[in-house]
Design an enzyme around this catalytic site. Structure first.
Site, PDB file in Angstrom:
ATOM      1  N   CYS A   2     -39.690  25.053  54.094  1.00 39.21           N
ATOM      2  CA  CYS A   2     -40.941  25.437  55.262  1.00 39.21           C
ATOM      3  C   CYS A   2     -42.316  24.329  56.717  1.00 39.21           C
ATOM      4  O   CYS A   2     -42.509  23.545  56.111  1.00 39.21           O
ATOM      5  CB  CYS A   2     -41.771  26.262  54.405  1.00 39.21           C
ATOM      6  SG  CYS A   2     -41.223  28.038  53.686  1.00 39.21           S
ATOM      7  N   ARG A  27     -37.362  22.010  58.466  1.00 45.85           N
ATOM      8  CA  ARG A  27     -37.763  22.595  56.852  1.00 45.85           C
ATOM      9  C   ARG A  27     -37.343  24.088  56.935  1.00 45.85           C
ATOM     10  O   ARG A  27     -38.131  24.185  55.907  1.00 45.85           O
ATOM     11  CB  ARG A  27     -39.768  22.241  57.585  1.00 45.85           C
ATOM     12  CG  ARG A  27     -39.920  21.009  57.700  1.00 45.85           C
ATOM     13  CD  ARG A  27     -41.164  21.005  58.002  1.00 45.85           C
ATOM     14  NE  ARG A  27     -41.816  21.065  56.377  1.00 45.85           N
ATOM     15  CZ  ARG A  27     -42.454  19.631  56.541  1.00 45.85           C
ATOM     16  NH1 ARG A  27     -41.794  18.750  56.990  1.00 45.85           N
ATOM     17  NH2 ARG A  27     -42.402  19.248  55.180  1.00 45.85           N
ATOM     18  N   TRP A  75     -38.539  28.833  54.689  1.00 45.82           N
ATOM     19  CA  TRP A  75     -37.769  28.198  54.044  1.00 45.82           C
ATOM     20  C   TRP A  75     -37.545  29.454  52.523  1.00 45.82           C
ATOM     21  O   TRP A  75     -38.329  28.844  52.483  1.00 45.82           O
ATOM     22  CB  TRP A  75     -36.897  26.975  53.502  1.00 45.82           C
ATOM     23  CG  TRP A  75     -35.464  26.809  52.622  1.00 45.82           C
ATOM     24  CD1 TRP A  75     -35.009  26.992  53.627  1.00 45.82           C
ATOM     25  CD2 TRP A  75     -35.184  27.179  51.183  1.00 45.82           C
ATOM     26  NE1 TRP A  75     -33.407  26.598  52.315  1.00 45.82           N
ATOM     27  CE2 TRP A  75     -34.210  26.633  51.118  1.00 45.82           C
ATOM     28  CE3 TRP A  75     -36.955  26.587  50.136  1.00 45.82           C
ATOM     29  CZ2 TRP A  75     -34.020  26.176  49.656  1.00 45.82           C
ATOM     30  CZ3 TRP A  75     -36.425  26.577  49.240  1.00 45.82           C
ATOM     31  CH2 TRP A  75     -34.725  26.031  48.541  1.00 45.82           C
ATOM     32  N   ASN A  99     -46.470  25.939  52.851  1.00 49.47           N
ATOM     33  CA  ASN A  99     -45.050  25.010  52.461  1.00 49.47           C
ATOM     34  C   ASN A  99     -45.893  25.006  51.086  1.00 49.47           C
ATOM     35  O   ASN A  99     -47.070  23.657  50.921  1.00 49.47           O
ATOM     36  CB  ASN A  99     -45.293  24.347  53.569  1.00 49.47           C
ATOM     37  CG  ASN A  99     -44.309  23.080  53.124  1.00 49.47           C
ATOM     38  OD1 ASN A  99     -45.254  22.032  53.215  1.00 49.47           O
ATOM     39  ND2 ASN A  99     -43.593  23.701  52.715  1.00 49.47           N
ATOM     40  N   GLY A 100     -45.121  24.928  49.677  1.00 51.75           N
ATOM     41  CA  GLY A 100     -44.751  24.568  48.182  1.00 51.75           C
ATOM     42  C   GLY A 100     -44.672  26.081  47.451  1.00 51.75           C
ATOM     43  O   GLY A 100     -44.300  27.383  48.302  1.00 51.75           O
ATOM     44  N   GLU A 484     -19.476  11.822  50.192  1.00 57.51           N
ATOM     45  CA  GLU A 484     -19.955  12.021  51.160  1.00 57.51           C
ATOM     46  C   GLU A 484     -19.531  13.117  52.270  1.00 57.51           C
ATOM     47  O   GLU A 484     -19.546  14.376  52.715  1.00 57.51           O
ATOM     48  CB  GLU A 484     -20.613  10.983  52.006  1.00 57.51           C
ATOM     49  CG  GLU A 484     -22.109  10.902  53.138  1.00 57.51           C
ATOM     50  CD  GLU A 484     -23.156  12.738  53.536  1.00 57.51           C
ATOM     51  OE1 GLU A 484     -23.074  12.042  52.223  1.00 57.51           O
ATOM     52  OE2 GLU A 484     -23.284  12.328  54.545  1.00 57.51           O
ATOM     53  N   LYS A 488     -20.619  16.726  53.098  1.00 61.74           N
ATOM     54  CA  LYS A 488     -20.667  17.288  54.786  1.00 61.74           C
ATOM     55  C   LYS A 488     -19.668  18.029  55.018  1.00 61.74           C
ATOM     56  O   LYS A 488     -20.482  19.609  55.465  1.00 61.74           O
ATOM     57  CB  LYS A 488     -21.004  16.621  55.744  1.00 61.74           C
ATOM     58  CG  LYS A 488     -21.184  14.378  56.033  1.00 61.74           C
ATOM     59  CD  LYS A 488     -22.056  15.502  57.135  1.00 61.74           C
ATOM     60  CE  LYS A 488     -24.030  15.329  55.443  1.00 61.74           C
ATOM     61  NZ  LYS A 488     -24.406  14.202  55.307  1.00 61.74           N
ATOM     62  N   GLU A 491     -21.557  21.687  53.633  1.00 57.90           N
ATOM     63  CA  GLU A 491     -22.772  21.850  53.855  1.00 57.90           C
ATOM     64  C   GLU A 491     -22.576  21.864  54.881  1.00 57.90           C
ATOM     65  O   GLU A 491     -23.607  23.544  55.246  1.00 57.90           O
ATOM     66  CB  GLU A 491     -23.995  20.864  53.433  1.00 57.90           C
ATOM     67  CG  GLU A 491     -23.918  19.979  54.638  1.00 57.90           C
ATOM     68  CD  GLU A 491     -24.802  18.621  54.477  1.00 57.90           C
ATOM     69  OE1 GLU A 491     -26.171  18.972  53.704  1.00 57.90           O
ATOM     70  OE2 GLU A 491     -25.049  17.701  54.283  1.00 57.90           O
ATOM     71  N   HIS A 507      -6.797  13.182  35.723  1.00 63.33           N
ATOM     72  CA  HIS A 507      -7.572  13.807  34.216  1.00 63.33           C
ATOM     73  C   HIS A 507      -8.472  15.310  34.278  1.00 63.33           C
ATOM     74  O   HIS A 507      -9.571  16.485  34.125  1.00 63.33           O
ATOM     75  CB  HIS A 507      -8.784  13.290  34.025  1.00 63.33           C
ATOM     76  CG  HIS A 507      -8.390  11.382  33.588  1.00 63.33           C
ATOM     77  ND1 HIS A 507      -7.790  11.348  32.341  1.00 63.33           N
ATOM     78  CD2 HIS A 507      -8.321  10.017  34.240  1.00 63.33           C
ATOM     79  CE1 HIS A 507      -7.454  10.017  32.743  1.00 63.33           C
ATOM     80  NE2 HIS A 507      -7.887   9.296  33.378  1.00 63.33           N
ATOM     81  N   LYS A 607     -33.616  20.835  56.637  1.00 67.95           N
ATOM     82  CA  LYS A 607     -33.337  19.531  55.724  1.00 67.95           C
ATOM     83  C   LYS A 607     -34.257  18.746  55.146  1.00 67.95           C
ATOM     84  O   LYS A 607     -34.422  17.589  54.608  1.00 67.95           O
ATOM     85  CB  LYS A 607     -33.749  18.810  58.174  1.00 67.95           C
ATOM     86  CG  LYS A 607     -33.049  17.169  58.054  1.00 67.95           C
ATOM     87  CD  LYS A 607     -32.736  17.199  58.938  1.00 67.95           C
ATOM     88  CE  LYS A 607     -32.726  15.788  58.895  1.00 67.95           C
ATOM     89  NZ  LYS A 607     -30.865  15.228  58.611  1.00 67.95           N
TER      90      LYS A 607
END
Ligand code: G6P
Length: 612
Positions: A2, A27, A75, A99-100, A484, A488, A491, A507, A607
């Site tokens: 947030c 955020r 968020w 926020n939190g 990575e 990418k 997401e 395996h 982010k």
């Protein structure tokens, strides 16, 4: 997560709040809201499901004007994304943004309901508003006193801003776990989760420290500790160009721009740190070489993309500097009973410098006998930078796209320089050192070359329109690059993607291979190429769809429709992991584009992850 922005001024601040809120969307962006107190002392609140653009339209339509107000981009943690769960939350004349997480919100909610409070949302934040109101109502006292007495009742981590509409000249900000910074203007003051949101009003900032409570008026700021004792915090001046944040230029998305920013981001990160002969980290202090020489072990702790860069760095620390290294996900590390090696350096990697788990891991490390902590971060004055013993800043510029791109490759270049520096202190031969430095210096140019493959990759991306799964494989220091690449792709395109060390295929993952399963192979021309070719054959004989990102000289030939070769320009082995990241970023970008995804703000993500 947030984002919060609030302010008190002698002029209308709604536009400032909205502009700032837009800079905080990284955020969270599932809902947003704003409350101001108008000249009659009335609270005007608007909240919207969706991002700040919607809120802006609503504010303009209602022509909201006020000299004091709070705004928030959310968020969701407690309560689904919806208008009623969006902040600010009210309790009569008390207005709160948060926020939190308030961990004991259930118990507090029950208590407040028993006192007659009616909750209109499912959030933990509404508890704060009612709790403040309850304590205020008991005995009319200054807001500061009420806030100070209420903080100990709440457990968890939070950054909150509070206002009482009956006294529309004051806002109070509390930092307990989540960042807040004050922007000091002329006859006006603001507070936000990130200084980025305040650049349009000031370049003078006060970063609140843990436990700080700030009383903010338009003409004065007072900061107190949790005991109510007045304390002094430094005001710093920062010169950041605000336009960098809001200008996509010729690009369609921030992510695309940020992919293209990489040659410059790397050049800037190298500046002053890498001459033709050696790596220079004098910014770490005059005695830095003596300190670095003592290091016998490195522990890297990070999350997300930063974790992947740590995994690449492990290969460099061990091969170039001969220093054993392990890399851990911060949220695992902090709850594990770990052992600290002798003379072990803790490296924390973070683009934002605010990731809750990474910050908590750094704080935890102070209770153990690490030789020191080093942050590699893109944000100067972030919590992680301020709390580390040493720091190296990546000079990527502001990154807006939720999916990290340029900050990943800039972290990698810093890590490679560090490994080379440690290697040179540990007796690396000079020829090798010079060769690495040459490869580092030419890397921005090499990246410009690989970016020219854009059109080719755009064509390849079309194959993924109907795909729901993908595998990425690589070997050695390209295995984390496969990780990575997979991160990418998932997401931003929402394709389920997994990365495997190519030798591990047999395996388990080979069972997934058929003619609908794309396998992206990272195949640089290095000492493992023949081993990798065997793994490729195993996939081919089972009918897998191969996409091989490789060097012109590895001798791959496209023999059938199930195999595509993406031929890339020459790259030196040592910097190949950085270079091979670029086409994978482009692939994800174009796949997300053809799938019409929200590239810069993928669903459910943010982010800066300031909750654990
Ligand atoms: C979030 C972001 C990722 C980032 C991760 C760690 O998940 O979406 O892009 O890699 O946080 O963030 P940090 O700022 O610590 O690098």
């Amino acid at each position: 997560m947030c984002g919060i922005i609030a302010g008190v001024s002698q002029r209308d601040i709604t536009k400032i709040l909205l502009k700032g809120l837009m800079c905080l969307e990284y955020r969270g962006y599932d809902s947003s809201g704003l409350a101001i107190v108008d000249k009659y002392g009335h609270i005007k609140r608007l909240r919207c499901l969706g991002n700040v653009k919607k809120l802006k339209e609503a504010v303009e339509k209602d022509n909201l004007i006020g000299l004091i107000g709070l705004a928030h981009t959310r968020w969701a943690t407690h309560g689904i994304p919806s208008e009623i769960n969006a902040h600010p939350h009210l309790s009569d004349y008390i207005i709160v943004v948060h926020n939190g997480i308030i961990e004991n919100h259930e118990a507090l909610r029950k208590q407040l309901i028993s006192y007659g409070y009616v909750f209109s949302s499912e959030t933990d934040t509404e508890v704060i508003a009612h709790l403040l109101h309850f304590r205020q109502k008991q005995k009319d006292r200054p807001l500061l006193e009420v806030v100070l007495q209420t903080i100990p009742k709440m457990t968890g981590s939070f950054g909150i801003v509070v206002m009482d509409s009956r006294n529309p000249s004051l806002i109070i900000a509390v930092r307990k776990g989540n960042p807040l910074v004050i922007g000091c203007g002329k006859e006006e003051n603001f507070v936000a989760s990130d200084q980025l949101a305040l650049l349009s009003i000031s370049n003078k900032f006060i970063h609140l420290e843990e436990g700080d409570v700030a009383e903010i008026y338009s003409d004065k700021i007072k900061i107190f500790n949790i005991m109510g004792k007045i304390i002094n915090r430094n005001k710093i001046s920062l010169n950041v160009n605000c336009e960098i944040t809001n200008n996509k230029g010729i690009y369609s998305h921030y992510m695309q721009k940020e992919i293209y920013d990489q040659p410059l981001a790397i050049k800037n990160t190298l500046k002053g740190r890498c001459n033709n002969k050696e790596i220079n980290f004098s910014e770490l202090g005059v005695n830095i070489s003596a300190f670095l020489k003592k290091i016998e072990h490195i522990k890297v702790v990070a999350c997300g993309t930063s974790y992947n860069s740590g995994l690449v760095a492990r290969y460099w620390f061990e091969s170039l500097a001969r220093i054993p290294c392990d890399v851990e996900i911060a949220s695992e590390f902090r709850y594990r009973k770990f052992q600290v090696h002798r003379n072990s350096l803790l490296i924390v990697l973070s683009q934002s410098g605010e990731t809750a788990d990474t910050l908590a891991a750094l704080r935890l490390s102070k209770k153990f006998n690490f030789i020191g902590s080093l942050a590699i971060c893109n944000v100067l004055y972030s919590s992680i930078v301020r709390e580390s013993d040493l720091y190296l800043i990546t000079k990527s510029g502001i990154e807006i796209g939720v999916a990290s791109t340029k900050t990943f490759t800039s972290q990698l270049i810093v890590l490679l320089m560090l490994a080379t520096k440690l290697g040179s202190l540990n007796g690396m031969n000079l020829e090798l050192q010079y060769n690495i430095i040459k490869s580092i210096q030419i890397l921005p140019h090499r990246i410009e070359q690989v970016l020219k493959k854009d059109k080719l990759i755009q064509l390849v991306a079309k194959d993924f329109l109907d795909k729901n799964h993908a595998l990425f494989i690589g070997r050695g220091d390209h295995y984390p690059i496969a990780m990575e690449g997979a991160l990418k792709l998932k997401e931003i395109s929402y394709i389920h993607a997994e990365a495997y060390a190519a030798g591990e295929l047999k395996h388990g993952p080979l069972a997934l291979i058929d003619n609908r399963m794309p396998v992206i192979v990272i195949a640089p021309n290095n000492e493992l190429i023949n081993k990798l070719k065997c793994n490729i054959e195993e996939i081919k004989t089972r009918g897998g769809l191969l996409y091989i990102f490789t060097d012109n000289n590895t001798g791959f030939i496209e023999k059938d429709r199930n195999m595509k070769i993406i031929s890339l320009p020459y790259i030196e082995n040592i910097t190949a992991p950085i270079f091979y990241t670029i086409p994978l970023q482009l692939l994800s970008y174009y796949v997300a584009l053809i799938k019409s995804r929200n590239i810069d703000q993928p669903r459910n993500l943010a982010k800066s992850v300031t909750v654990e």
